[in-house]
Design an enzyme around this catalytic site. Structure first.
Site, PDB file in Angstrom:
ATOM      1  N   GLU A   1       4.083   0.052   3.428  1.00  0.00           N
ATOM      2  CA  GLU A   1       3.030   0.962   2.606  1.00  0.00           C
ATOM      3  C   GLU A   1       3.379   0.841   1.254  1.00  0.00           C
ATOM      4  O   GLU A   1       4.214   1.242   0.840  1.00  0.00           O
ATOM      5  CB  GLU A   1       2.722   2.333   3.086  1.00  0.00           C
ATOM      6  CG  GLU A   1       1.707   2.926   2.296  1.00  0.00           C
ATOM      7  CD  GLU A   1       0.213   2.243   2.349  1.00  0.00           C
ATOM      8  OE1 GLU A   1      -0.027   1.866   3.380  1.00  0.00           O
ATOM      9  OE2 GLU A   1      -0.409   2.046   1.220  1.00  0.00           O
TER      10      GLU A   1
ATOM     11  N   THR B   1      -5.447  -0.811   2.523  1.00  0.00           N
ATOM     12  CA  THR B   1      -4.526  -1.116   3.811  1.00  0.00           C
ATOM     13  C   THR B   1      -5.296  -1.878   4.852  1.00  0.00           C
ATOM     14  O   THR B   1      -5.035  -2.711   5.381  1.00  0.00           O
ATOM     15  CB  THR B   1      -4.248   0.150   4.361  1.00  0.00           C
ATOM     16  OG1 THR B   1      -3.318   0.876   3.655  1.00  0.00           O
ATOM     17  CG2 THR B   1      -3.415  -0.081   5.865  1.00  0.00           C
TER      18      THR B   1
ATOM     19  N   HIS C   1       3.243   6.200  -0.106  1.00  0.00           N
ATOM     20  CA  HIS C   1       1.759   6.279  -0.324  1.00  0.00           C
ATOM     21  C   HIS C   1       1.832   7.120  -1.418  1.00  0.00           C
ATOM     22  O   HIS C   1       2.179   8.244  -1.505  1.00  0.00           O
ATOM     23  CB  HIS C   1       1.145   6.465   0.971  1.00  0.00           C
ATOM     24  CG  HIS C   1      -0.377   6.300   0.662  1.00  0.00           C
ATOM     25  ND1 HIS C   1      -1.179   7.128   0.060  1.00  0.00           N
ATOM     26  CD2 HIS C   1      -1.334   5.312   1.093  1.00  0.00           C
ATOM     27  CE1 HIS C   1      -2.398   6.584  -0.037  1.00  0.00           C
ATOM     28  NE2 HIS C   1      -2.580   5.669   0.609  1.00  0.00           N
TER      29      HIS C   1
ATOM     30  N   ASP D   1       1.588  -4.225   1.794  1.00  0.00           N
ATOM     31  CA  ASP D   1       0.322  -4.308   1.996  1.00  0.00           C
ATOM     32  C   ASP D   1      -0.558  -4.496   0.644  1.00  0.00           C
ATOM     33  O   ASP D   1      -1.604  -5.507   0.665  1.00  0.00           O
ATOM     34  CB  ASP D   1      -0.513  -3.408   2.939  1.00  0.00           C
ATOM     35  CG  ASP D   1      -0.530  -1.947   2.231  1.00  0.00           C
ATOM     36  OD1 ASP D   1       0.534  -1.467   1.208  1.00  0.00           O
ATOM     37  OD2 ASP D   1      -1.357  -0.930   2.691  1.00  0.00           O
ATOM     38  N   HIS D   2      -0.264  -3.848  -0.318  1.00  0.00           N
ATOM     39  CA  HIS D   2      -0.624  -3.832  -1.579  1.00  0.00           C
ATOM     40  C   HIS D   2       0.006  -3.263  -2.688  1.00  0.00           C
ATOM     41  O   HIS D   2       1.133  -2.531  -2.199  1.00  0.00           O
ATOM     42  CB  HIS D   2      -2.289  -3.295  -1.732  1.00  0.00           C
ATOM     43  CG  HIS D   2      -2.234  -2.024  -1.040  1.00  0.00           C
ATOM     44  ND1 HIS D   2      -1.647  -0.778  -1.859  1.00  0.00           N
ATOM     45  CD2 HIS D   2      -2.727  -1.492   0.098  1.00  0.00           C
ATOM     46  CE1 HIS D   2      -2.119   0.164  -1.111  1.00  0.00           C
ATOM     47  NE2 HIS D   2      -2.459  -0.282   0.247  1.00  0.00           N
TER      48      HIS D   2
HETATM   49  C1  GP9 Z   1      -4.178   5.708   6.150  1.00  0.00           C
HETATM   50  C2  GP9 Z   1      -3.175   4.574   5.372  1.00  0.00           C
HETATM   51  C3  GP9 Z   1      -3.341   4.496   4.027  1.00  0.00           C
HETATM   52  O1  GP9 Z   1      -4.288   5.475   7.466  1.00  0.00           O
HETATM   53  O2  GP9 Z   1      -3.340   3.341   6.050  1.00  0.00           O
HETATM   54  O3  GP9 Z   1      -4.297   3.545   3.544  1.00  0.00           O
HETATM   55  P1  GP9 Z   1      -4.622   3.234   2.163  1.00  0.00           P
HETATM   56  O4  GP9 Z   1      -4.750   4.318   1.317  1.00  0.00           O
HETATM   57  O5  GP9 Z   1      -3.390   2.432   1.594  1.00  0.00           O
HETATM   58  O6  GP9 Z   1      -5.578   2.187   2.086  1.00  0.00           O
HETATM   59 MN    MN Z   2      -1.848   0.761   2.019  1.00  0.00          MN
END
Ligand code: GP9
Ligand code: MN
Length: 423
Positions: free
Chosen positions: A38, A83, A199, A258-259
């Site tokens: 993440e 995500t 996150h 992911d980003h």
């Molecule tokens: C939540 C997680 C985070 O289930 O996948 O999502 P994001 O905020 O990075 O889009």
């Molecule tokens: Mn994410």
């Protein structure tokens, strides 16, 4: 309209890259264990905070330990869907939308996603594991369209208060509790494990922190190092547990960020972290996320190919021994000699080994020096805009309804159910 479908198909077929025979089918019948890091950006790799490595385990992987191939010029291509965009791109080979999240707004569309293709062509089962509740990002609806067999969401994990931080389950209990779930899957499987601790707002209990916070005074940036370290430790333990469970040997391991986790709102602190001004060129460079592959029988090392998230699906299909050309995919196989190394960003910017184009300015990708726009950069700009527009038409016009390909049947979402249905 079928004309639109034909236009897209002519483009993706001509753009697709033929497989590299040394890699085509190299992972046939192997499990695929896909690990989502993440908000993890590549600048963390080998970064030292006060003389200390932030992510020692990932650093070892990036230097070839476990025969990992590390792509150090890999960029995320997500937009507002964050995500969900990364998931969409990696499993479908086209872009998310210019605005909003296709997971939410395009859940009624027809998809020809990787889990369904692997199932129909090579008899794979599929699962997603994630310590958040199933309706977040509309996952419980769209996963059915992708043909994902099982979705282990928060209701499958121990969601006690001690186990939670930031958006959901902490990564250590998450990986630990995922091992028996992986063991329960029929092999070969395609399993996607999505972490959460690294996150925003990047909070971690002090007794779980094993590295000091950053010292920029920006809470987000300072906490990011601690949660990244926690993720790194969780991942190292997971590798050990996979080996002990007998799941490592027979599996492709794929790791991706992911980003970005640190947005442009934190440029002042990031200038301190990186020791350079965060101008628009540097901001583009900061969109690098790690992409790593362990392919049983192949040697590891660093691969400098410029690539993005759309390239993952054609790469995986070829590794499993499935021709990617028959599907509507916008990326190209990372191992192909014909790989397209211009990486399009969602907003029409692009990066390739020579040029970095942002906001109608162009920079030398190596030096960051600003260059004059030229015929080549203009034609790349046109090419990238066309590439994105054709990808968007797939979603806007639901074009996969019209796409018939041998040995692939439309997915019937009513065949899938994840836990108790609440709607
Ligand atoms: C939540 C997680 C985070 O289930 O996948 O999502 P994001 O905020 O990075 O889009
Ligand atoms: Mn994410």
């Amino acid at each position: 309209k079928t004309d639109d479908h034909t236009e897209v198909l002519n483009y993706t077929r001509a753009h697709s890259a033929k497989p590299n025979p040394a890699y085509f089918g190299a992972a046939q019948g192997k499990n695929i264990i896909k690990i989502h890091l993440e908000s993890f950006q590549s600048f963390l790799i080998d970064y030292q905070l006060n003389g200390e490595e932030v992510t020692p385990f990932l650093n070892k992987l990036a230097h070839g330990q476990e025969d990992i191939i590390y792509f150090d010029n890999f960029f995320h291509q997500t937009g507002q869907g964050k995500t969900a965009d990364a998931e969409l791109i990696l499993d479908n080979g086209f872009f998310g939308l210019p605005e909003g999240s296709a997971f939410v707004t395009k859940a009624d569309n027809t998809y020809q996603a990787l889990p369904a293709i692997l199932n129909q062509k090579q008899n794979y089962t599929s699962a997603v594991m994630h310590g958040d509740y199933k309706s977040f990002w509309n996952r419980d609806q769209i996963y059915k369209k992708f043909g994902i067999d099982q979705f282990f969401d928060a209701s499958s994990y121990t969601m006690t208060e001690d186990n939670l931080v930031n958006l959901g389950l902490k990564d250590k209990p998450f990986f630990q509790e995922s091992i028996p779930m992986l063991q329960s899957l029929k092999q070969p499987f395609y399993a996607h494990l999505m972490t959460l601790t690294n996150h925003y707002p990047f909070i971690l209990d002090p007794d779980e922190a094993t590295i000091a916070k950053g010292t920029t005074g920006d809470k987000t940036v300072d906490g990011y190092f601690q949660t990244a370290r926690y993720l790194d430790e969780a991942l190292e333990q997971f590798f050990t547990d996979l080996k002990n469970a007998g799941l490592y040997e027979n599996s492709v391991i794929m790791i991706y960020g992911d980003h970005n986790g640190i947005s442009e709102n934190h440029n002042r602190a990031m200038k301190e972290v990186l020791g350079k001004d965060i101008d628009e060129y540097q901001n583009a460079m900061n969109q690098r996320v790690p992409f790593m592959l362990h392919i049983p029988g192949k040697n590891g090392g660093v691969n400098h190919t410029f690539a993005g998230e759309t390239d993952v699906m054609p790469t995986l299909l070829h590794l499993i021994g499935i021709d990617s050309k028959e599907f509507v995919l916008f990326g190209t196989d990372l191992f192909s000699e014909d790989h397209d190394s211009t990486v399009a960003f969602r907003d029409g910017s692009y990066v390739n080994p020579e040029y970095t184009f942002v906001n109608n300015s162009v920079y030398d990708t190596n030096s960051g020096e600003q260059l004059e726009l030229n015929e080549e950069t203009d034609s790349l700009k046109t090419k990238v805009n066309n590439h994105l527009a054709l990808s968007d038409s797939v979603l806007y016009k639901d074009l996969l309804r019209f796409h018939k390909t041998p040995d692939f049947m439309p997915v019937d979402p009513s065949q899938y159910q994840y836990g108790m249905e609440t709607e």
